[in-house]
Scaffold this motif. Sequence first.
Motif, PDB file in Angstrom:
ATOM      1  N   LYS A 353     -13.858  -3.773 -12.071  1.00 42.87           N
ATOM      2  CA  LYS A 353     -14.197  -4.854 -11.147  1.00 42.87           C
ATOM      3  C   LYS A 353     -13.583  -4.625  -9.770  1.00 42.87           C
ATOM      4  CE  LYS A 353     -14.832  -8.471 -14.624  1.00 42.87           C
ATOM      5  NZ  LYS A 353     -14.340  -9.775 -15.141  1.00 42.87           N
ATOM      6  N   GLN A 354     -12.499  -3.861  -9.729  1.00 41.58           N
ATOM      7  CA  GLN A 354     -11.870  -3.552  -8.450  1.00 41.58           C
ATOM      8  C   GLN A 354     -12.594  -2.433  -7.710  1.00 41.58           C
ATOM      9  OE1 GLN A 354      -7.765  -2.712  -9.297  1.00 41.58           O
ATOM     10  NE2 GLN A 354      -7.345  -4.803 -10.068  1.00 41.58           N
ATOM     11  N   GLY A 355     -13.611  -1.860  -8.345  1.00 37.69           N
ATOM     12  CA  GLY A 355     -14.434  -0.872  -7.667  1.00 37.69           C
ATOM     13  C   GLY A 355     -14.219   0.553  -8.103  1.00 37.69           C
ATOM     14  N   GLU A 356     -13.377   0.796  -9.100  1.00 34.00           N
ATOM     15  CA  GLU A 356     -13.182   2.165  -9.556  1.00 34.00           C
ATOM     16  C   GLU A 356     -14.372   2.603 -10.405  1.00 34.00           C
ATOM     17  OE1 GLU A 356      -9.510   2.883 -11.475  1.00 34.00           O
ATOM     18  OE2 GLU A 356      -8.266   2.123  -9.822  1.00 34.00           O
ATOM     19  N   SER A 357     -14.549   3.912 -10.532  1.00 38.43           N
ATOM     20  CA  SER A 357     -15.644   4.439 -11.348  1.00 38.43           C
ATOM     21  C   SER A 357     -15.359   4.171 -12.822  1.00 38.43           C
ATOM     22  CB  SER A 357     -15.806   5.940 -11.115  1.00 38.43           C
ATOM     23  OG  SER A 357     -14.655   6.636 -11.573  1.00 38.43           O
ATOM     24  N   ILE A 358     -16.398   4.289 -13.641  1.00 41.18           N
ATOM     25  CA  ILE A 358     -16.243   4.047 -15.078  1.00 41.18           C
ATOM     26  C   ILE A 358     -15.266   5.042 -15.687  1.00 41.18           C
ATOM     27  CG2 ILE A 358     -17.458   4.036 -17.287  1.00 41.18           C
ATOM     28  CD1 ILE A 358     -19.909   3.000 -15.882  1.00 41.18           C
ATOM     29  N   LEU A 359     -15.351   6.300 -15.267  1.00 47.75           N
ATOM     30  CA  LEU A 359     -14.451   7.321 -15.804  1.00 47.75           C
ATOM     31  C   LEU A 359     -13.005   7.052 -15.402  1.00 47.75           C
ATOM     32  CD1 LEU A 359     -13.934   9.987 -17.252  1.00 47.75           C
ATOM     33  CD2 LEU A 359     -14.489  11.173 -15.107  1.00 47.75           C
ATOM     34  N   ASP A 360     -12.791   6.740 -14.123  1.00 51.07           N
ATOM     35  CA  ASP A 360     -11.426   6.486 -13.658  1.00 51.07           C
ATOM     36  C   ASP A 360     -10.837   5.229 -14.296  1.00 51.07           C
ATOM     37  OD1 ASP A 360     -11.539   8.725 -12.098  1.00 51.07           O
ATOM     38  OD2 ASP A 360     -12.166   7.642 -10.279  1.00 51.07           O
ATOM     39  N   SER A 361     -11.665   4.196 -14.443  1.00 45.84           N
ATOM     40  CA  SER A 361     -11.155   2.964 -15.058  1.00 45.84           C
ATOM     41  C   SER A 361     -10.819   3.179 -16.531  1.00 45.84           C
ATOM     42  CB  SER A 361     -12.180   1.838 -14.909  1.00 45.84           C
ATOM     43  OG  SER A 361     -13.397   2.179 -15.565  1.00 45.84           O
ATOM     44  N   ALA A 362     -11.606   3.999 -17.236  1.00 46.98           N
ATOM     45  CA  ALA A 362     -11.320   4.279 -18.646  1.00 46.98           C
ATOM     46  C   ALA A 362     -10.025   5.067 -18.785  1.00 46.98           C
ATOM     47  CB  ALA A 362     -12.478   5.040 -19.275  1.00 46.98           C
ATOM     48  N   ILE A 363      -9.865   6.100 -17.975  1.00 52.26           N
ATOM     49  CA  ILE A 363      -8.638   6.904 -18.038  1.00 52.26           C
ATOM     50  C   ILE A 363      -7.431   6.081 -17.608  1.00 52.26           C
ATOM     51  CG2 ILE A 363      -7.472   8.928 -17.093  1.00 52.26           C
ATOM     52  CD1 ILE A 363     -10.193  10.268 -16.850  1.00 52.26           C
ATOM     53  N   GLY A 364      -7.599   5.268 -16.570  1.00 48.51           N
ATOM     54  CA  GLY A 364      -6.499   4.432 -16.107  1.00 48.51           C
ATOM     55  C   GLY A 364      -6.069   3.421 -17.149  1.00 48.51           C
ATOM     56  N   GLY A 365      -7.038   2.825 -17.859  1.00 48.90           N
ATOM     57  CA  GLY A 365      -6.702   1.872 -18.910  1.00 48.90           C
ATOM     58  C   GLY A 365      -5.942   2.518 -20.050  1.00 48.90           C
ATOM     59  N   ALA A 366      -6.367   3.731 -20.448  1.00 48.59           N
ATOM     60  CA  ALA A 366      -5.680   4.431 -21.534  1.00 48.59           C
ATOM     61  C   ALA A 366      -4.261   4.809 -21.136  1.00 48.59           C
ATOM     62  CB  ALA A 366      -6.475   5.665 -21.936  1.00 48.59           C
ATOM     63  N   LYS A 367      -4.074   5.281 -19.898  1.00 49.21           N
ATOM     64  CA  LYS A 367      -2.741   5.669 -19.441  1.00 49.21           C
ATOM     65  C   LYS A 367      -1.822   4.460 -19.317  1.00 49.21           C
ATOM     66  CE  LYS A 367      -3.950   9.861 -16.847  1.00 49.21           C
ATOM     67  NZ  LYS A 367      -3.955  10.488 -15.498  1.00 49.21           N
ATOM     68  N   ALA A 368      -2.346   3.372 -18.759  1.00 47.86           N
ATOM     69  CA  ALA A 368      -1.503   2.204 -18.508  1.00 47.86           C
ATOM     70  C   ALA A 368      -1.069   1.517 -19.797  1.00 47.86           C
ATOM     71  CB  ALA A 368      -2.248   1.220 -17.606  1.00 47.86           C
ATOM     72  N   ARG A 369      -1.925   1.528 -20.808  1.00 49.81           N
ATOM     73  CA  ARG A 369      -1.626   0.805 -22.050  1.00 49.81           C
ATOM     74  C   ARG A 369      -1.093   1.706 -23.157  1.00 49.81           C
ATOM     75  NH1 ARG A 369      -0.875  -3.980 -20.046  1.00 49.81           N
ATOM     76  NH2 ARG A 369      -2.734  -4.938 -19.124  1.00 49.81           N
ATOM     77  N   LEU A 370      -0.930   2.985 -22.885  1.00 49.57           N
ATOM     78  CA  LEU A 370      -0.473   3.897 -23.933  1.00 49.57           C
ATOM     79  C   LEU A 370       0.929   3.539 -24.416  1.00 49.57           C
ATOM     80  CD1 LEU A 370      -0.898   6.398 -25.661  1.00 49.57           C
ATOM     81  CD2 LEU A 370      -0.022   7.787 -23.761  1.00 49.57           C
ATOM     82  N   ARG A 371       1.847   3.284 -23.476  1.00 48.93           N
ATOM     83  CA  ARG A 371       3.228   3.004 -23.868  1.00 48.93           C
ATOM     84  C   ARG A 371       3.352   1.713 -24.684  1.00 48.93           C
ATOM     85  NH1 ARG A 371       7.891   3.254 -19.430  1.00 48.93           N
ATOM     86  NH2 ARG A 371       7.287   5.455 -19.592  1.00 48.93           N
ATOM     87  N   PRO A 372       2.808   0.568 -24.242  1.00 48.82           N
ATOM     88  CA  PRO A 372       2.940  -0.641 -25.084  1.00 48.82           C
ATOM     89  C   PRO A 372       2.257  -0.505 -26.435  1.00 48.82           C
ATOM     90  CG  PRO A 372       1.488  -1.031 -23.213  1.00 48.82           C
ATOM     91  CD  PRO A 372       2.166   0.259 -22.959  1.00 48.82           C
ATOM     92  N   ILE A 373       1.138   0.225 -26.492  1.00 49.72           N
ATOM     93  CA  ILE A 373       0.462   0.413 -27.783  1.00 49.72           C
ATOM     94  C   ILE A 373       1.343   1.211 -28.733  1.00 49.72           C
ATOM     95  CG2 ILE A 373      -1.454   1.618 -28.899  1.00 49.72           C
ATOM     96  CD1 ILE A 373      -3.234   0.749 -26.607  1.00 49.72           C
ATOM     97  N   ILE A 374       1.948   2.298 -28.228  1.00 55.55           N
ATOM     98  CA  ILE A 374       2.802   3.128 -29.078  1.00 55.55           C
ATOM     99  C   ILE A 374       4.039   2.351 -29.521  1.00 55.55           C
ATOM    100  CG2 ILE A 374       4.293   5.159 -29.086  1.00 55.55           C
ATOM    101  CD1 ILE A 374       2.255   6.602 -27.411  1.00 55.55           C
ATOM    102  N   MET A 375       4.622   1.569 -28.619  1.00 55.65           N
ATOM    103  CA  MET A 375       5.837   0.823 -28.961  1.00 55.65           C
ATOM    104  C   MET A 375       5.566  -0.206 -30.059  1.00 55.65           C
ATOM    105  SD  MET A 375       7.522   0.243 -25.191  1.00 55.65           S
ATOM    106  CE  MET A 375       8.761  -0.839 -25.856  1.00 55.65           C
TER     107      MET A 375
END
Length: 446
Positions: A353-375
């Motif tokens: 919604k902020q205007g990033e591409s689908i690929l960038d938003s998918a990769i960004g979501g995985a990177k940003a949420r990786l640590r809390p998911i693993i914890m």
Amino acid sequence: KIEAISEITSISGFNLLNNSAGPAYGMGFVKLKPMAQRGAVKDIESIMGTVNATLAEVKDGQVISFRMPPVDGYGVTNDVEVVLQDRMGRDPKVLKAKADELIGELMKVKGVQFAYTMFRTDFPQLELEVDEDKAKQLGVSVSSALNTLQTYLSGDQSLNFSRFGKFYRVNIKADATFRKDISDMNDIAVKNDKGEMVPINAIVKFNHVYGPESVNRYNLYNSLSLFVVPIAGVSSGDLMTRIEPILEKLPSDYTYEWTGLGLEEKSSGNQTMMILALCLLFVYLLLSAQYESYILPLAVLLSIPTGVIGAYSAVKAVGLDNNIYVQVGLIMLIGLLAKNAILIVEFAVQKRKQGESILDSAIGGAKARLRPIIMTSLAFIVGMIPLTVAHGGLATGNRSISVSAAMGMLSGVLLGVFVIPILYMLFQTLQEKVSGKKVHLQTENK
């Protein structure tokens, strides 16, 4: 002689399996010592194997050991119980012969340890034969003769009375010393129509015969119970599935019914898939309301199998079966895996919604949420470790729910961080094509 046994309570004259009394039966309850005091053999299955091997030396009777049902009120054993019914109402010996034939077929089924029935037709009995013609000549009523025998041998409650504020029942019955042999019938007499006493053996004859001690009826048909014991590692549900084709081949004059815990399992077995389907449906509807889309929630739902596959693989690898504990663990696992997927998809949607591409938003979501998911996932898996190494009577249930949930979560995390972004990219692209809404990409200001 067996170190693991604490005490034994025995009861003579009662058959627990068919709920009948008789002098040829006996039963006992074995209480085991605490796990730490059982010696080298601690597992209940191994203890039962030792007990069966010891009792096999008994030559004067058949001795069978079995576990009590896991749920009180559903049968009397932990075995699969089947009721065989004779629709034609023939002699019980015919039903017993068919049961023996069926047991032979069941013993050939893979996964069956042994099958048995407690129904027998070779109990020694005395058949009472009344000579009605002679009784008529002597002026003796047949009903009076039978009532006299019943009073002497089995007793009769003749009257009741109250005295001193208490209620008393009067039971008439011959003393045990006067009814322990057939020759004691010589001392019994019955009054005829002239008031004379006539010896009972003048009109009654006893014949030595063999037959069943009792005949049970199920759905108004003559019936008997068959018990099928699975080998270790085979669940009751799997065993029922394996033996059902043989039961379906019974002739038309015979039928069968599941009873005990097997009946409840058979009637409620289809509810598992319905419950899982409802769980997925509720998750889908909630996500549809959150994302305001009927397509994007599929990215969350289709990521759940990454954990379910790991759960079933782990359960099979350690030798457990798909029992109710595994199914409860799967329901819990669906919520946890959906939570992990929501974390990634929700962050990716915001980036899109902020205007990033689908690929960038998918990769960004995985990177940003990786640590809390693993914890959170690692904390959950570590918390399940004590249950996976549990011992004792509830060990199987603890291991089932912990192995399925922990290994399902592990595979869901390892595979989900790669699968969820791909699913998001696929369904986000499809969503934009269907809705026709275009998102303007961010551009650098020059």
